[in-house]
Design a protein around this motif. Sequence first.
Motif, short mmCIF file in Angstrom:
data_model
loop_
_atom_site.label_atom_id
_atom_site.label_comp_id
_atom_site.label_asym_id
_atom_site.label_seq_id
_atom_site.Cartn_x
_atom_site.Cartn_y
_atom_site.Cartn_z
N TYR A 68 0.92 -1.01 0.15
CA TYR A 68 0.18 -0.16 0.03
C TYR A 68 0.85 1.20 -0.02
O TYR A 68 1.94 1.21 0.55
CB TYR A 68 -0.99 -0.11 1.14
CG TYR A 68 -0.17 0.25 2.46
CD1 TYR A 68 -0.31 1.57 3.20
CD2 TYR A 68 0.23 -0.61 3.22
CE1 TYR A 68 0.39 1.75 4.47
CE2 TYR A 68 0.74 -0.53 4.49
CZ TYR A 68 0.83 0.58 5.15
OH TYR A 68 1.54 0.70 6.29
N LYS A 69 0.20 2.28 -0.39
CA LYS A 69 0.96 3.76 -0.28
C LYS A 69 0.03 4.53 -0.03
O LYS A 69 -1.25 4.50 -0.43
CB LYS A 69 1.73 4.00 -1.42
CG LYS A 69 0.94 4.25 -2.72
CD LYS A 69 1.90 4.62 -3.90
CE LYS A 69 1.13 5.15 -5.19
NZ LYS A 69 1.96 5.58 -6.24
N GLU A 70 0.45 5.90 0.56
CA GLU A 70 -0.28 6.95 0.77
C GLU A 70 -0.17 7.94 -0.28
O GLU A 70 0.68 8.06 -0.78
CB GLU A 70 0.08 7.86 1.97
CG GLU A 70 -0.78 8.68 2.54
CD GLU A 70 -0.32 9.47 3.81
OE1 GLU A 70 -1.14 10.07 4.45
OE2 GLU A 70 0.57 9.11 4.28
N LEU A 71 -1.75 8.20 -0.91
CA LEU A 71 -1.73 9.02 -2.20
C LEU A 71 -1.81 10.47 -1.66
O LEU A 71 -1.40 11.18 -2.33
CB LEU A 71 -3.12 8.52 -2.71
CG LEU A 71 -3.31 7.27 -3.30
CD1 LEU A 71 -4.58 6.84 -3.97
CD2 LEU A 71 -2.13 6.89 -4.31
N GLU A 72 -2.49 10.63 -0.48
CA GLU A 72 -2.52 11.89 0.10
C GLU A 72 -3.06 11.88 1.42
O GLU A 72 -3.32 10.72 1.93
CB GLU A 72 -3.72 12.82 -0.72
CG GLU A 72 -5.16 12.09 -0.78
CD GLU A 72 -6.03 13.02 -1.67
OE1 GLU A 72 -6.97 13.41 -1.11
OE2 GLU A 72 -5.76 12.97 -2.80
N ASP A 74 -4.49 10.83 4.70
CA ASP A 74 -5.35 9.97 5.20
C ASP A 74 -6.09 8.87 3.93
O ASP A 74 -6.92 8.13 4.23
CB ASP A 74 -6.51 10.51 5.87
CG ASP A 74 -6.08 11.22 6.70
OD1 ASP A 74 -5.03 11.17 7.27
OD2 ASP A 74 -6.56 12.53 6.98
N VAL A 75 -5.33 8.94 2.65
CA VAL A 75 -6.15 8.19 1.87
C VAL A 75 -5.05 7.25 1.20
O VAL A 75 -3.88 7.74 0.90
CB VAL A 75 -6.58 8.97 0.39
CG1 VAL A 75 -7.06 8.11 -0.72
CG2 VAL A 75 -7.50 9.85 0.85
N ILE A 87 -8.86 3.25 0.28
CA ILE A 87 -9.37 3.46 1.64
C ILE A 87 -9.04 4.83 2.32
O ILE A 87 -7.90 5.41 1.97
CB ILE A 87 -8.95 2.35 2.68
CG1 ILE A 87 -7.49 2.37 2.98
CG2 ILE A 87 -9.37 1.17 2.12
CD1 ILE A 87 -7.10 1.53 4.16
N LYS A 88 -9.99 5.29 2.87
CA LYS A 88 -9.71 6.63 3.64
C LYS A 88 -9.82 6.51 5.13
O LYS A 88 -10.82 5.88 5.72
CB LYS A 88 -10.94 7.77 3.35
CG LYS A 88 -11.07 8.93 4.11
CD LYS A 88 -11.10 10.07 3.37
CE LYS A 88 -11.12 11.35 4.14
NZ LYS A 88 -10.05 11.65 5.09
N LEU A 89 -8.93 6.65 5.61
CA LEU A 89 -8.53 6.25 7.35
C LEU A 89 -9.23 7.76 7.84
O LEU A 89 -8.80 8.80 7.48
CB LEU A 89 -7.09 6.17 7.74
CG LEU A 89 -6.84 6.01 8.93
CD1 LEU A 89 -7.52 4.51 9.34
CD2 LEU A 89 -5.15 5.92 9.25
N ASN A 90 -10.07 7.21 8.86
CA ASN A 90 -10.90 8.24 9.61
C ASN A 90 -10.09 8.79 10.91
O ASN A 90 -9.23 8.02 11.29
CB ASN A 90 -12.24 7.92 10.09
CG ASN A 90 -12.99 7.53 8.94
OD1 ASN A 90 -13.22 8.17 7.94
ND2 ASN A 90 -13.66 5.97 8.96
N LYS A 91 -10.52 10.00 11.26
CA LYS A 91 -9.87 10.32 12.63
C LYS A 91 -9.96 9.50 13.71
O LYS A 91 -8.90 9.40 14.52
CB LYS A 91 -10.41 11.82 12.78
CG LYS A 91 -9.97 12.88 12.05
CD LYS A 91 -10.46 14.21 12.19
CE LYS A 91 -10.04 15.46 11.59
NZ LYS A 91 -9.06 15.14 10.50
N ASP A 92 -11.03 8.59 13.77
CA ASP A 92 -11.02 7.72 14.92
C ASP A 92 -10.17 6.26 14.51
O ASP A 92 -10.44 5.33 15.36
CB ASP A 92 -12.51 7.22 15.26
CG ASP A 92 -13.35 6.65 14.09
OD1 ASP A 92 -12.46 6.49 12.99
OD2 ASP A 92 -14.36 6.13 14.33
#
Length: 135
Positions: A68-72, A74-75, A87-92
């Motif tokens: 995996y890699k971070e696109l921006e 939290d995504v 996937i979009k990582l949420n603040k929680d």
Amino acid sequence: MTKVVGKLFLTITFVLLLTGCTSNKTPPLKGAYQSEHVEGYFVQMSFQPEEQSFVEYIDNREVDKGTYKELENDVYKIYSDIQEFEIKLNKDNSFDLIVKKINEGKPIKLKNIDVTPIYFGTEFDDVDEYKALIE
């Protein structure tokens, strides 16, 4: 009157300091994530940030792995031989995952259960049955 203004000033300063020091930043994608019981299944994913690798499990059976890699902020883009998705990582510290044949293809929430990735070494003879759920 001066005491009231002084107390009001101190209270406002204290509140601003407290709210200014809290973090709204989303934690990094790492460790172990797990769903609630959905249609008789638990979905788990482990992320190893040092290697930018992941493993996906359904009921402790390894069904996929890759990188995996971070696109921006939290995504993240997930890459494997079987699937490719974001996937979009949420603040929680949770994210939604779609497993095509579980939950009628609707998103399943996975929550972080530990900052350390989990791995299951047990060999099952029905792994192909579980892999079919993501294909």
